[in-house]
Design a protein around this motif. Structure first.
Motif, PDB file in Angstrom:
ATOM      1  N   MET A 157       0.833  -1.204   0.000  1.00  0.00           N
ATOM      2  CA  MET A 157       0.000   0.000   0.000  1.00  0.00           C
ATOM      3  C   MET A 157       0.870   1.257   0.000  1.00  0.00           C
ATOM      4  SD  MET A 157      -3.026  -0.883  -0.419  1.00  0.00           S
ATOM      5  CE  MET A 157      -3.618   0.793  -0.309  1.00  0.00           C
ATOM      6  N   ASN A 158       1.996   1.203   0.710  1.00  0.00           N
ATOM      7  CA  ASN A 158       2.915   2.341   0.673  1.00  0.00           C
ATOM      8  C   ASN A 158       3.470   2.547  -0.732  1.00  0.00           C
ATOM      9  OD1 ASN A 158       2.644   2.837   3.388  1.00  0.00           O
ATOM     10  ND2 ASN A 158       4.426   1.641   3.979  1.00  0.00           N
ATOM     11  N   LEU A 159       3.750   1.444  -1.416  1.00  0.00           N
ATOM     12  CA  LEU A 159       4.366   1.541  -2.737  1.00  0.00           C
ATOM     13  C   LEU A 159       3.461   2.256  -3.734  1.00  0.00           C
ATOM     14  CD1 LEU A 159       6.639   0.852  -4.645  1.00  0.00           C
ATOM     15  CD2 LEU A 159       5.639  -1.418  -4.972  1.00  0.00           C
ATOM     16  N   GLN A 160       2.179   1.894  -3.754  1.00  0.00           N
ATOM     17  CA  GLN A 160       1.288   2.520  -4.729  1.00  0.00           C
ATOM     18  C   GLN A 160       0.999   3.990  -4.404  1.00  0.00           C
ATOM     19  OE1 GLN A 160      -2.109   3.547  -4.338  1.00  0.00           O
ATOM     20  NE2 GLN A 160      -2.045   3.151  -2.129  1.00  0.00           N
ATOM     21  N   GLY A 161       1.065   4.378  -3.125  1.00  0.00           N
ATOM     22  CA  GLY A 161       0.745   5.756  -2.776  1.00  0.00           C
ATOM     23  C   GLY A 161       1.929   6.618  -2.416  1.00  0.00           C
ATOM     24  N   TRP A 162       3.112   6.041  -2.512  1.00  0.00           N
ATOM     25  CA  TRP A 162       4.325   6.745  -2.084  1.00  0.00           C
ATOM     26  C   TRP A 162       4.539   8.089  -2.798  1.00  0.00           C
ATOM     27  CZ3 TRP A 162       8.956   5.234  -5.308  1.00  0.00           C
ATOM     28  CH2 TRP A 162      10.069   6.008  -5.008  1.00  0.00           C
ATOM     29  N   PRO A 163       4.411   8.194  -4.121  1.00  0.00           N
ATOM     30  CA  PRO A 163       4.644   9.501  -4.759  1.00  0.00           C
ATOM     31  C   PRO A 163       3.710  10.598  -4.250  1.00  0.00           C
ATOM     32  CG  PRO A 163       4.636   7.748  -6.393  1.00  0.00           C
ATOM     33  CD  PRO A 163       4.117   7.160  -5.126  1.00  0.00           C
ATOM     34  N   PHE A 164       2.492  10.210  -3.850  1.00  0.00           N
ATOM     35  CA  PHE A 164       1.539  11.220  -3.385  1.00  0.00           C
ATOM     36  C   PHE A 164       1.810  11.621  -1.944  1.00  0.00           C
ATOM     37  CE2 PHE A 164      -0.636   8.443  -6.461  1.00  0.00           C
ATOM     38  CZ  PHE A 164      -0.844   9.369  -7.468  1.00  0.00           C
ATOM     39  N   MET A 165       2.315  10.675  -1.138  1.00  0.00           N
ATOM     40  CA  MET A 165       2.549  10.959   0.278  1.00  0.00           C
ATOM     41  C   MET A 165       3.886  11.646   0.518  1.00  0.00           C
ATOM     42  SD  MET A 165      -0.233   9.890   1.526  1.00  0.00           S
ATOM     43  CE  MET A 165       0.140   9.989   3.275  1.00  0.00           C
ATOM     44  N   ALA A 166       4.920  11.187  -0.170  1.00  0.00           N
ATOM     45  CA  ALA A 166       6.272  11.726   0.061  1.00  0.00           C
ATOM     46  C   ALA A 166       6.633  12.847  -0.901  1.00  0.00           C
ATOM     47  CB  ALA A 166       7.306  10.600  -0.050  1.00  0.00           C
ATOM     48  N   GLY A 167       5.801  13.048  -1.907  1.00  0.00           N
ATOM     49  CA  GLY A 167       6.083  14.119  -2.856  1.00  0.00           C
ATOM     50  C   GLY A 167       6.935  13.666  -4.028  1.00  0.00           C
ATOM     51  N   VAL A 168       7.021  14.521  -5.009  1.00  0.00           N
ATOM     52  CA  VAL A 168       7.779  14.245  -6.232  1.00  0.00           C
ATOM     53  C   VAL A 168       8.882  15.286  -6.361  1.00  0.00           C
ATOM     54  CG1 VAL A 168       7.652  14.061  -8.734  1.00  0.00           C
ATOM     55  CG2 VAL A 168       5.743  13.259  -7.335  1.00  0.00           C
ATOM     56  N   GLN A 169      10.096  14.810  -6.623  1.00  0.00           N
ATOM     57  CA  GLN A 169      11.218  15.740  -6.797  1.00  0.00           C
ATOM     58  C   GLN A 169      11.075  16.484  -8.121  1.00  0.00           C
ATOM     59  OE1 GLN A 169      15.132  14.161  -6.366  1.00  0.00           O
ATOM     60  NE2 GLN A 169      14.880  13.660  -4.191  1.00  0.00           N
ATOM     61  N   VAL A 170      11.068  17.802  -8.027  1.00  0.00           N
ATOM     62  CA  VAL A 170      10.980  18.652  -9.214  1.00  0.00           C
ATOM     63  C   VAL A 170      12.180  19.587  -9.214  1.00  0.00           C
ATOM     64  CG1 VAL A 170       9.614  20.382 -10.431  1.00  0.00           C
ATOM     65  CG2 VAL A 170       8.466  18.559  -9.168  1.00  0.00           C
ATOM     66  N   PRO A 171      12.951  19.634 -10.313  1.00  0.00           N
ATOM     67  CA  PRO A 171      14.134  20.504 -10.348  1.00  0.00           C
ATOM     68  C   PRO A 171      13.774  21.950 -10.002  1.00  0.00           C
ATOM     69  CG  PRO A 171      14.101  19.053 -12.253  1.00  0.00           C
ATOM     70  CD  PRO A 171      12.776  18.876 -11.556  1.00  0.00           C
ATOM     71  N   GLY A 172      14.573  22.528  -9.104  1.00  0.00           N
ATOM     72  CA  GLY A 172      14.348  23.924  -8.723  1.00  0.00           C
ATOM     73  C   GLY A 172      13.394  24.096  -7.563  1.00  0.00           C
TER      74      GLY A 172
END
Length: 244
Positions: A157-172
């Motif tokens: 469950m963490n794997l499928q929702g990880w980008p939404f919970m921990a955020g996405v790295q965006v340059p800048g």
């Protein structure tokens, strides 16, 4: 499907990244196929009635326990039901239990199909455990499976929702070492995910769920197994092999 953050191929000029929600449409089809297979194996209306009752009880148990600190009572009955009635029944029970409880708790959202699918795997796995073990050995086996499945449920469950919970790295822009990096090598994102799940889930929610599963199975398992097996004998379903 659950590992989409690690496998998604993100174009360099992409402005938006979405999970593969299209695959979630396959879940009702899978449920239909499993129910059809169970019917061909000799399941009658009484087994469907048992499925409905267990789904309703599981929904109430989830509402009562609320999942605070991982204290979820929904999985112990799911494991025992899959153990007695088999892998196909456990798969369907996992889906229907999570769906019914989501309706009762207003927990319907994009995460629900993932929860239903992983819970279905938990119930199915219980039905695939060795059948010959009975008595205290069976309770110990189910308790150990409850602990392992609790951590696996949290991990997936963490794997499928990880980008939404921990955020996405965006340059800048600001980000953390546990954030999802679109287009990064598999091992880099896997490292970020492992750190994320260890820090946020494994030592807390998942451990609470594992302890709850083990205690509930040890304390209530013998009585619940006797009750479910009595119901299974009255229903028209393939009999379990006798222990040797």
């Amino acid at each position: 499907m659950l590992a989409w953050p690690l496998l998604l191929d993100v174009p360099a000029d992409a402005e938006r990244v979405d999970p593969p929600f299209l695959f979630l449409l396959l879940l009702p089809v899978i449920l239909g196929v499993v129910l059809a297979e169970m019917s061909e194996g000799g399941m009658d209306a009484r087994v469907l009635a048992v499925l409905g009752v267990l789904s309703a009880v599981n929904a109430v148990l989830r509402l009562a326990s609320a999942g605070t600190a991982g204290l979820e009572l929904v999985f112990f009955l799911l494991i025992l039901g899959g153990r007695v009635f088999g892998a196909g029944f456990g798969f369907v029970l996992g889906c229907t239990s999570l769906f019914a409880s989501a309706l009762m708790t207003a927990g319907v959202g994009p995460w629900l199909p993932f929860q239903m699918l992983v819970a279905a795997w938990v119930g199915m796995g219980a039905g695939l455990l060795p059948r010959r073990i009975r008595g205290r050995g069976e309770i110990a086996l189910l308790a150990a499976y409850g602990v392992v499945s609790a951590y696996l449920y949290g991990l997936l469950m963490n794997l499928q929702g990880w980008p939404f919970m921990a955020g996405v790295q965006v340059p800048g822009q600001d980000s953390t070492e546990i954030s999802y990096v679109p287009g990064a090598p598999l091992l880099d994102n896997l490292h970020h995910f492992v750190v994320y799940t260890l820090l946020t889930s494994t030592g807390g929610w998942d451990t609470g769920r594992a302890i709850t599963n083990a205690l509930a199975i040890v304390l209530l398992g013998p009585a619940v197994l006797v009750t479910l097996r009595r119901a299974a004998r009255r229903a028209r379903i393939a009999p379990e092999p006798a222990p040797r």
